[in-house]
Design an enzyme around this catalytic site. Structure first.
Site, short mmCIF file in Angstrom:
data_model
loop_
_atom_site.label_atom_id
_atom_site.label_comp_id
_atom_site.label_asym_id
_atom_site.label_seq_id
_atom_site.Cartn_x
_atom_site.Cartn_y
_atom_site.Cartn_z
N GLU A 138 0.84 -1.19 0.00
CA GLU A 138 0.00 0.00 0.00
C GLU A 138 0.88 1.25 0.00
O GLU A 138 1.85 1.31 0.76
CB GLU A 138 -0.90 0.00 1.24
CG GLU A 138 -1.94 1.09 1.21
CD GLU A 138 -2.82 1.07 2.45
OE1 GLU A 138 -4.02 1.35 2.33
OE2 GLU A 138 -2.31 0.78 3.54
N GLY A 289 4.92 0.92 9.88
CA GLY A 289 3.86 0.96 10.87
C GLY A 289 3.16 -0.36 10.94
O GLY A 289 3.70 -1.34 11.45
N ALA A 290 1.95 -0.42 10.38
CA ALA A 290 1.19 -1.67 10.31
C ALA A 290 0.36 -1.65 9.04
O ALA A 290 0.07 -0.59 8.49
CB ALA A 290 0.29 -1.83 11.53
N MET A 291 -0.02 -2.85 8.57
CA MET A 291 -0.70 -2.95 7.28
C MET A 291 -1.76 -4.04 7.33
O MET A 291 -1.51 -5.14 7.84
CB MET A 291 0.33 -3.23 6.18
CG MET A 291 -0.26 -3.43 4.80
SD MET A 291 -1.15 -1.96 4.25
CE MET A 291 -2.22 -2.67 3.01
N GLU A 292 -2.93 -3.74 6.74
CA GLU A 292 -4.10 -4.59 6.86
C GLU A 292 -4.24 -5.64 5.77
O GLU A 292 -5.36 -5.99 5.36
CB GLU A 292 -5.36 -3.71 6.84
CG GLU A 292 -5.68 -3.06 5.51
CD GLU A 292 -5.01 -1.72 5.29
OE1 GLU A 292 -5.40 -1.01 4.36
OE2 GLU A 292 -4.08 -1.39 6.06
N ASN A 293 -3.15 -6.19 5.28
CA ASN A 293 -3.25 -7.23 4.25
C ASN A 293 -4.31 -8.25 4.65
O ASN A 293 -4.33 -8.74 5.78
CB ASN A 293 -1.90 -7.94 4.08
CG ASN A 293 -0.75 -6.97 3.95
OD1 ASN A 293 -0.70 -6.17 3.03
ND2 ASN A 293 0.18 -7.04 4.89
N HIS A 325 -7.46 -1.69 14.88
CA HIS A 325 -7.50 -0.89 13.65
C HIS A 325 -7.34 -1.79 12.43
O HIS A 325 -8.13 -1.74 11.48
CB HIS A 325 -6.38 0.14 13.72
CG HIS A 325 -6.14 0.91 12.47
ND1 HIS A 325 -6.36 2.26 12.38
CD2 HIS A 325 -5.66 0.54 11.26
CE1 HIS A 325 -6.05 2.68 11.18
NE2 HIS A 325 -5.60 1.65 10.47
N GLU A 326 -6.32 -2.63 12.44
CA GLU A 326 -6.05 -3.46 11.27
C GLU A 326 -7.11 -4.54 11.09
O GLU A 326 -7.45 -4.89 9.96
CB GLU A 326 -4.66 -4.10 11.39
CG GLU A 326 -3.51 -3.10 11.56
CD GLU A 326 -3.49 -2.00 10.51
OE1 GLU A 326 -3.95 -2.25 9.37
OE2 GLU A 326 -3.03 -0.89 10.81
N HIS A 329 -10.01 -3.18 9.17
CA HIS A 329 -9.76 -3.10 7.73
C HIS A 329 -10.22 -4.35 6.99
O HIS A 329 -10.44 -4.31 5.78
CB HIS A 329 -8.26 -2.94 7.47
CG HIS A 329 -7.75 -1.56 7.63
ND1 HIS A 329 -8.06 -0.53 6.78
CD2 HIS A 329 -6.89 -1.02 8.54
CE1 HIS A 329 -7.43 0.57 7.15
NE2 HIS A 329 -6.73 0.30 8.22
#
Length: 909
Positions: A138, A289-293, A325-326, A329
Site C-alpha cells: 500500500e 507501521g502496520a498494514m491490513e493485508n 484498527h487493522e 480493515h
C-alpha cells in the site's frame, strides 16, 4: 532480462482496454543471496479491441520476455515492441495483431529483483540471526514485487506459491494447501531443489477478489502463537495466529489476545462474518507501521509487542489500538475498496474510525454504540475522551492552515498518493465520522454502515455510497450534510452571541493566523451544534438535533442557566464565546458536579489555546482556564493542559524570561501531583492514576523540578547497575531522557547500549528519547552520526521527533538536516516517511519563528524535488508564519499574566 529507460508521460492511470481477472503467482525467495525471482500468469479480459497491453512494473523489477496466450485457441503471441516508462512505472507490450474485444488471454512473464531494506514492495527485515522477508504494497508498491495492474479498482483473485529454503516458514493471505506443488514448464527453474529436500514449496488457497495492495507474502524463520475465535453469526471457529522471529515471540501474546476479543465484536457490529478461513499477524523489525493485508496483517515490533510481565499502559494502548484498527480493515477496505486513491477518506478515514475510532469512541451512556470494541475490553481507558487529545485536536490544528487539503482530494499522480497517508487524512476523517455518528445516533448509524457493506461486498465504492447507506437508515439527506466536510478544506469557527430568546450562531472558516479573507471564507458547512444545557444543577440536557446550515441562525435557549455548544466535543469546529460567557463556562467546568463532561473539559482547554494562538482570544484567557481547572482530577484533562503548556513553552523557548516563568507554572501544576502520587506503581492503581503519575513526573522533570530530577537520576543509576526494577516501565522515557540531559556522557553511553540491544520495544522507544535529549553538542553530534550509520529507515522519524522537543539541539538539528538532506531523502524515497520527517521535524529546524525563517526555508527547498512531500512542507511553512505572528501578538500578554500569577500564586491543586 530487460531494463527500464526514462521517458515522459502525462498519464498516470492505466488504460482500460484490458483488465486482470486472476494472477497465478510463484515467488522463489533466497534469503542467503538476498534476492527473489518469480513468474506470473495473469488471466486478462480484453474489454476493448487493442494491440497494446499496459501494466505497472517498478524500475527495480527486472522483467523477462513476455508471452501472451490467447483463449481458447492457445495461440502464443510475443510482443513486437516493449516500452517502459520509469516516471509512471508502467510497461507496454505492443502486439502485431489486434486482441479482439470480449476475449480472454493469459500473460506469461518472469521477473527478478534484489531484496533491499526499502520498506516497500517485497523487502528484507533483519533480526538477530539474519533476515526475513515481507511485503508492503500500500498504496502502489505491489509493482515493486511483481508486474501487475496496481490500482485499487482493478480487483482480481490470486493464487500464490512460495518457494523457499528448507527450515523457513512461508506465509500469505490464505491458508496453505496440503499438497506440495510441482512446477510446470514456465516455473520449473523456480522449483529447483524442492525434490531433493533443500527447498520447500508452499501453495496457498486462492484469495477472494481483492486489490493488489492487499496481496501479501513473507518468508523467514518464523514461529507463532495460536488461538481462535467462534463466529457469533455462524458458529464457525477460525484459527488466529501471530508470527514473529524466535527472539520476539515471548512478547506477542497480548496482541493475539486483542485480536481474539475484537473479531467477534466486529462481526456483530457489521452483521457480516469475517470471510477468510484464517487471520494471521506477522511482526517484523523493519516496517513503517502496520498494514491490513487481508488474512495476513503485518506490523512493526513497537506496534505489536510488549513485555507480558511489565507492560506500560502507553504500550498496551498502542498495541490494542493498532491490532483493532487493522482487524477493522478486514471489512472496510478489504471487502469494500475505494475506486481510486482520491477516495482515501472512504477507505482510510472509515478504517480509522472503525479501527481506532469506533473502538475508542464508545464510552458514556450518551455516546453511540461504539462501546462495542475497545471500550468493551478496557472501559477504564475512557477512549472516546482520549480521541479528542490524540485525533480531533490534531485534525483541527492541521486543518487550520491555508495549506490544508480536503479529506477527499483528487490524486491523479500515483507518485503523490503517499501524501494522503497523513495525520489530517486520518484524524479529520475519523473526527467527521464521529460527529456524524453522534448526530444521527448509534443504532441508525451502524445500521446504515452494515447496509452499505452488504450492498457493496467485494466491490469498489466512492464516498457517496456510504452516505447513501446511512441516509437510508436515518431518513436524512446525509450526502448533502456531509459533502462540504469531505470535499472542502478547513472547518468552521462558530461565534456565539446571546439574544433575549437564546443564542445567535455564525459560522466562518477558522484559520490559525486569524480571520479568513472573503475568498477563503466561502464554505457553508452543515454543523451539528450539540447544545448542552442544565436541566437541573449537575444534570445535563443535550440537544443533538440542532443543525446550523446557513451562515448564521438563532436557536432558542435559556441563557440564564449554564450552557455550551458542542456537547462532549463531538463537533469538528471551534466555538468563540464572549469573555464573560467563557468565564462562566470555565467556572461551571471546574465544579465537582459540573454539567460539562470529561470530553467537554478536554475540548475547552484545546479550544482556548487554539483561539489564543489565532488571536480570537487573549492567551491569558486560556491560562485563566488552566488556573480555573487547577483542582481537576482526570488524567485526560491534565493531558490536554500539559500538552498546551508544553506547546507554548516551546513557542517562547528563546525568551528566557517567558520560558522560565512558564516552567515555574508547570512545576506548580505537576510537582504537587508528584508529591501526592509518588513514583511507585502498583497493579492496583487505576489506569487514570497510572497515567496521571507518568504525566506529572514527566512534566515536573521537564520543567526542572530538582527533587524529581534527583529521584530519576538515582533510579537510573540503580537500573544501569542491574536493578531493572528501579525504573517502572511507565517512567522509562522520562528517566532515560532526564539522565542523558543531566548526567551527560556516562548516561548517554549506557542508553546507547540499551538502544543497540533492547530487550523490549518499550526500552527501544525510551532509548531513542534518551539519545535525542543531550544538552552537550558533542553528544548531539554522536546521535547525528548514529542516525547516518546505524539507525534503520523506519526509525529516522522517531529520532527527528525526539530532537524536535530538545530546544538545546534545534540549531544543530537544522544544520544536520540541511547537510544530510540528500542522503536522508534517498533513504526514504520509496516510502512516505519523508512526509513525517518534514511534519514533525521541519518547523523546529528553523526554530526562531520569524518570516525570515520562512524565507530561508523556501530558499533551501527551492532546488529540491518536493513533489512527494510538498503538502507537508507547505503546512510547515505556514506553521512558521503562524508561530511568528503568535509570538508578536501575545508576548506582552503572557508576560503580564505570568507576573500577576507569580505575585499572587494560588494553590494549584
Amino acid at each position: 532480462m530487460v531494463s527500464f529507460s526514462e521517458s515522459a508521460s502525462d498519464h498516470y492511470r492505466l488504460p482500460t482496454e484490458v483488465r486482470p481477472r486472476h494472477y497465478d503467482l510463484t515467488i522463489r525467495t533466497d534469503l542467503e543471496k538476498e534476492k527473489f525471482t518469480g513468474f506470473v500468469k495473469i488471466v486478462l479480459e480484453i474489454v476493448k479491441a487493442t494491440k497494446i497491453v499496459t501494466f505497472n512494473a517498478a524500475t527495480e523489477l527486472l522483467l523477462g520476455p513476455a508471452t501472451l496466450v490467447l483463449a481458447p485457441s492457445g495461440t502464443h503471441l510475443t510482443p513486437a515492441e516493449t516500452k517502459f516508462d520509469a516516471s509512471t512505472e508502467r510497461a507496454s507490450l505492443t502486439f502485431a495483431e489486434e486482441l479482439p474485444a470480449g476475449t480472454n488471454a493469459t500473460l506469461h512473464l518472469g521477473f527478478e529483483s534484489e531484496l533491499t531494506d526499502s520498506l516497500t514492495g517485497y523487502y528484507k527485515s533483519t533480526w538477530a540471526k539474519g533476515i526475513c522477508t515481507l511485503t508492503q504494497f500500500e498504496p502502489t508498491d505491489a509493482r515493486r514485487a511483481l508486474p501487475c495492474w496496481d490500482e485499487p479498482l482493478l480487483k482480481a483473485t490470486f493464487s500464490v506459491t512460495l518457494v523457499s529454503r528448507k527450515g523457513t516458514v512461508s506465509l500469505s493471505n490464505m491458508p496453505a494447501l496440503s499438497d506440495t506443488p510441482v512446477g510446470d514448464a514456465d516455473t520449473k527453474a523456480l522449483f529447483e531443489g524442492v525434490k531433493d529436500g533443500s527447498w520447500d514449496a508452499t501453495k496457498f488457497e486462492t484469495t477472494p477478489l481483492m486489490s493488489t495492495y492487499l496481496l501479501a507474502f513473507a518468508n523467514g524463520e518464523f514461529v507463532h502463537l495460536e488461538s481462535s475465535y467462534k463466529s457469533p453469526l455462524s458458529g464457525k471457529v477460525r484459527p488466529l495466529r501471530i508470527y514473529t522471529t524466535p527472539d520476539m515471540i515471548g512478547q506477542a501474546q497480548y496482541a493475539l489476545d486483542i485480536k481474539e476479543k475484537v473479531l467477534p465484536l466486529y462481526e456483530q457490529v457489521f452483521n457480516i462474518e469475517y470471510p477468510l478461513p484464517k487471520l494471521d499477524t506477522l511482526v517484523a523489525n523493519e516496517l513503517a507501521g502496520a498494514m491490513e493485508n487481508w488474512g495476513l496483517i503485518t506490523g512493526r515490533a513497537t506496534a505489536y509487542l510488549v513485555d507480558p510481565e511489565n507492560a506500560d499502559i502507553a504500550a498496551k494502548k498502542r498495541i490494542a489500538g493498532t491490532q483493532s484498527h487493522e482487524v477493522a480493515h478486514m471489512w472496510f477496505g478489504n471487502i469494500t475498496t475505494m475506486k481510486w486513491w482520491d477516495n482515501l477518506f472512504r477507505d482510510l478515514g472509515r478504517f480509522y474510525y472503525f479501527g481506532q475510532f469506533l473502538i475508542p469512541h464508545l464510552i458514556t451512556s450518551l455516546q453511540m454504540g461504539e462501546n462495542i470494541v475497545l471500550d468493551k475490553i478496557y472501559p477504564e481507558w475512557k477512549v472516546d475522551a482520549d480521541f479528542i487529545n490524540n485525533h480531533l485536536n490534531v485534525a483541527l490544528r492541521l486543518d487550520a492552515k491555508l495549506s490544508s487539503h480536503p479529506i477527499e482530494v483528487a490524486v491523479p499522480d500515483a507518485g503523490q498518493i503517499g501524501q494522503m497517508f497523513n495525520l489530517l487524512s486520518y484524524s479529520k476523517a475519523a473526527s467527521v465520522l464521529r460527529m456524524l455518528s453522534k448526530f444521527v445516533g448509534e443504532e441508525k448509524f451502524l445500521k446504515g454502515v452494515s447496509s452499505y457493506l452488504k450492498k457493496h461486498l467485494y466491490s469498489n465504492t466512492v464516498t457517496r455510497n456510504l452516505w447513501e447507506g446511512i441516509g437510508e437508515a436515518t431518513g436524512l439527506d446525509v450526502p448533502r450534510i456531509m459533502d462540504n466536510w469531505v470535499s472542502k478544506m478547513g472547518f468552521p469557527l462558530l461565534t456565539v452571541t446571546e439574544t433575549p430568546t437564546g443564542i445567535k450562531v455564525r459560522q466562518d472558516r477558522f484559520l490559525e493566523g486569524g480571520p479568513a479573507r472573503p475568498e477563503d471564507n466561502e464554505t457553508i458547512w452543515s454543523v451539528p451544534l450539540g447544545l448542552v444545557t442544565a436541566a437541573a444543577p449537575g444534570q445535563a440536557l443535550v440537544d443533538n438535533d440542532a443543525l446550523l446550515e446557513t451562515r448564521s441562525a438563532e436557536f432558542a435557549l435559556d441563557t440564564s442557566k449554564p450552557f455550551k455548544v458542542n456537547a462532549d466535543t463531538n463537533g469538528v469546529y471551534h466555538v468563540l464565546y464572549t469573555p464573560t460567557r467563557l468565564a462562566a463556562i470555565a467556572s461551571e467546568a471546574a465544579k465537582p458536579d459540573s454539567i460539562f463532561s470529561l470530553s467537554d473539559r478536554i475540548g475547552l482547554v484545546h479550544e482556548a489555546f487554539a483561539l489564543g494562538k489565532a488571536g480570537y482570544l487573549q492567551l491569558s484567557a486560556a491560562l485563566d482556564l488552566v488556573d480555573e481547572l487547577r483542582a481537576e482530577k482526570e488524567f485526560l484533562v491534565w493531558d490536554s493542559i500539559d500538552t498546551n503548556l508544553d506547546g507554548i513553552t516551546h513557542t517562547w523557548w528563546e525568551s528566557e524570561k517567558v520560558a522560565e516563568q512558564l516552567k515555574v507554572l508547570r512545576r506548580a501544576l505537576c510537582s504537587p501531583l508528584v508529591e501526592k502520587l509518588g513514583l511507585e506503581y502498583s497493579k492496583d492503581d487505576s489506569a487514570d492514576i497510572t497515567q496521571l503519575r507518568t504525566l506529572a513526573v514527566t512534566g515536573a522533570a521537564t520543567a526542572g523540578d530538582t527533587g524529581t530530577i534527583k529521584a530519576l537520576l538515582e533510579r537510573f543509576t540503580r537500573y544501569i547497575a542491574g536493578d531493572t526494577s528501579a525504573i517502572p516501565v511507565d517512567l522509562l522515557n522520562v528517566t532515560f531522557s532526564t539522565a542523558v540531559k543531566h548526567a551527560g556522557a556516562p548516561a548517554y553511553d549506557a542508553v546507547l547500549k540499551l538502544f543497540e540491544n533492547p530487550k523490549t520495544p518499550s526500552i527501544e522507544v525510551a532509548a531513542i528519547r534518551g539519545l535525542t535529549s543531550p544538552i552537550d553538542a558533542t553528544l548531539q553530534a554522536r546521535t547525528f552520526d548514529l542516525i547516518l550509520s546505524k539507525v534503520g529507515n523506519q526509525d529516522l522519524f522517531y529520532f527527528f521527533r525526539g530532537f524536535s522537543t530538545n530546544t538545546e539541539a534545534l540549531d544543530a538539528l537544522r544544520e544536520f538536516f540541511e547537510a544530510n538532506y540528500h542522503s536522508i531523502n534517498k533513504r526514504l524515497e520509496t516510502t512516505f516517511l519523508m512526509i513525517s520527517v518534514i511534519q514533525v521535524g521541519f518547523i523546529p529546524l528553523l526554530p526562531h519563528a520569524s518570516e525570515d525563517d520562512r524565507v530561508k526555508a523556501e530558499a533551501f527547498f527551492e532546488d529540491k524535488d518536493t513533489r512527494k512531500y510538498n503538502q507537508a512542507l507547505a503546512q510547515a511553512l505556514d506553521g512558521i508564519s503562524a508561530k511568528a505572528a503568535f509570538i508578536e501578538r501575545s508576548t506582552s500578554d503572557v508576560i503580564t499574566w505570568l507576573e500577576k500569577w507569580r505575585k499572587a500564586p494560588r494553590a494549584m491543586l
